[in-house]
Scaffold this motif. Sequence first.
Motif, PDB file in Angstrom:
ATOM      1  N   LYS A   2       0.836  -1.206   0.000  1.00 36.60           N
ATOM      2  CA  LYS A   2       0.000   0.000   0.000  1.00 36.60           C
ATOM      3  C   LYS A   2       0.869   1.254   0.000  1.00 36.60           C
ATOM      4  CE  LYS A   2      -3.769  -0.134   2.395  1.00 36.60           C
ATOM      5  NZ  LYS A   2      -4.759  -0.084   3.514  1.00 36.60           N
ATOM      6  N   LYS A   3       1.982   1.215   0.748  1.00 40.93           N
ATOM      7  CA  LYS A   3       2.888   2.353   0.793  1.00 40.93           C
ATOM      8  C   LYS A   3       3.505   2.589  -0.578  1.00 40.93           C
ATOM      9  CE  LYS A   3       6.947   4.185   3.198  1.00 40.93           C
ATOM     10  NZ  LYS A   3       7.975   3.925   4.246  1.00 40.93           N
ATOM     11  N   ARG A   6       0.887   4.171  -2.820  1.00 38.96           N
ATOM     12  CA  ARG A   6       0.714   5.597  -2.509  1.00 38.96           C
ATOM     13  C   ARG A   6       1.858   6.413  -3.094  1.00 38.96           C
ATOM     14  NH1 ARG A   6       0.343   8.656   3.429  1.00 38.96           N
ATOM     15  NH2 ARG A   6       0.504  10.750   2.555  1.00 38.96           N
ATOM     16  N   LEU A 213      -7.951  -0.568  -5.765  1.00 40.37           N
ATOM     17  CA  LEU A 213      -8.576   0.540  -5.039  1.00 40.37           C
ATOM     18  C   LEU A 213     -10.100   0.444  -5.062  1.00 40.37           C
ATOM     19  CD1 LEU A 213      -6.465   3.456  -6.600  1.00 40.37           C
ATOM     20  CD2 LEU A 213      -6.080   2.352  -4.393  1.00 40.37           C
ATOM     21  N   TYR A 230     -11.057   4.696  -0.022  1.00 41.18           N
ATOM     22  CA  TYR A 230      -9.731   4.098  -0.103  1.00 41.18           C
ATOM     23  C   TYR A 230      -8.676   5.194  -0.241  1.00 41.18           C
ATOM     24  CZ  TYR A 230      -6.401   0.326  -0.943  1.00 41.18           C
ATOM     25  OH  TYR A 230      -5.373  -0.564  -0.825  1.00 41.18           O
ATOM     26  N   GLN A 233      -7.289   6.924   2.784  1.00 39.39           N
ATOM     27  CA  GLN A 233      -6.212   6.274   3.533  1.00 39.39           C
ATOM     28  C   GLN A 233      -4.854   6.868   3.150  1.00 39.39           C
ATOM     29  OE1 GLN A 233      -6.472   1.883   3.638  1.00 39.39           O
ATOM     30  NE2 GLN A 233      -8.539   2.071   2.796  1.00 39.39           N
TER      31      GLN A 233
END
Length: 256
Positions: A2-3, A6, A213, A230, A233
């Motif tokens: 997830k990082k 992003r 997503l 989503y 976040q």
Amino acid sequence: MKKDLRTFLDQKVLEYNQPAFIEKDPICIPHDYKKKQDIEIAGFFAAIFAWGNRTTIINKSKDLMLLMDNAPHDFILWHKPAQLKQLFRFRHRTFNTSDLLYFIEFLRHHYSANESLETAFSKWMEKTDTDTARALTGFHHYFFSMEHLTRTKKHIATPYAGSSCKRLNMYLRWMVRKDASGVDFGLWNRISPAQLVCPIDLHVARVAQRFGLLTRKKADWAAAIELTEYLRQFDPNDPVKYDFALFGLGVMEKYV
């Protein structure tokens, strides 16, 4: 994972959220103006026309602004009945003269009593609202509170009917978001960027699904909310900035 996602999307936001983005996007239409009300009106029409080919959207929006003497606020408030005749030849896809005349009638009604179009949306919301559903539903009811043709209703979407409200969500992004890039205007302050809902169409939905997503298959209001939740976040204060990344990947890079 997830990082990493992003970080990737943040990079794409920086890539597309640049002044160079303006020229070939419908947002270029309100960027032709300095007066707040002209920006609001030009942006509103450009957003409503925003389906299909972007070059056509921009050209038709410019045509309409020219028919309103490139001073839309003054035209809407002070036009004479005879001046409306110059609008009779305007068409954009299914948006016809009858629709245009009603839009002008509504805008004249609103601006006769309000300084900004912001209140047409914001007065239906509370600061505690997590999204703009009530603003969009309230705007829909308000917009059609005067006598109108049933056919005109198809041009203003509402979450109440399950629509993703892509064009109106895009318009709210333009008016509410503000950052150093200068693409979005940030003219309005009664709606928070944190409350905005990500504009979603088939291009954005496909990219969002590819990255995990979005699980919902239909690009409707529920999908727009799922995607936005989503994205919160990644940035709870400005989730809709990722519209630049998803749109750029889907439309510009064909990343599907």
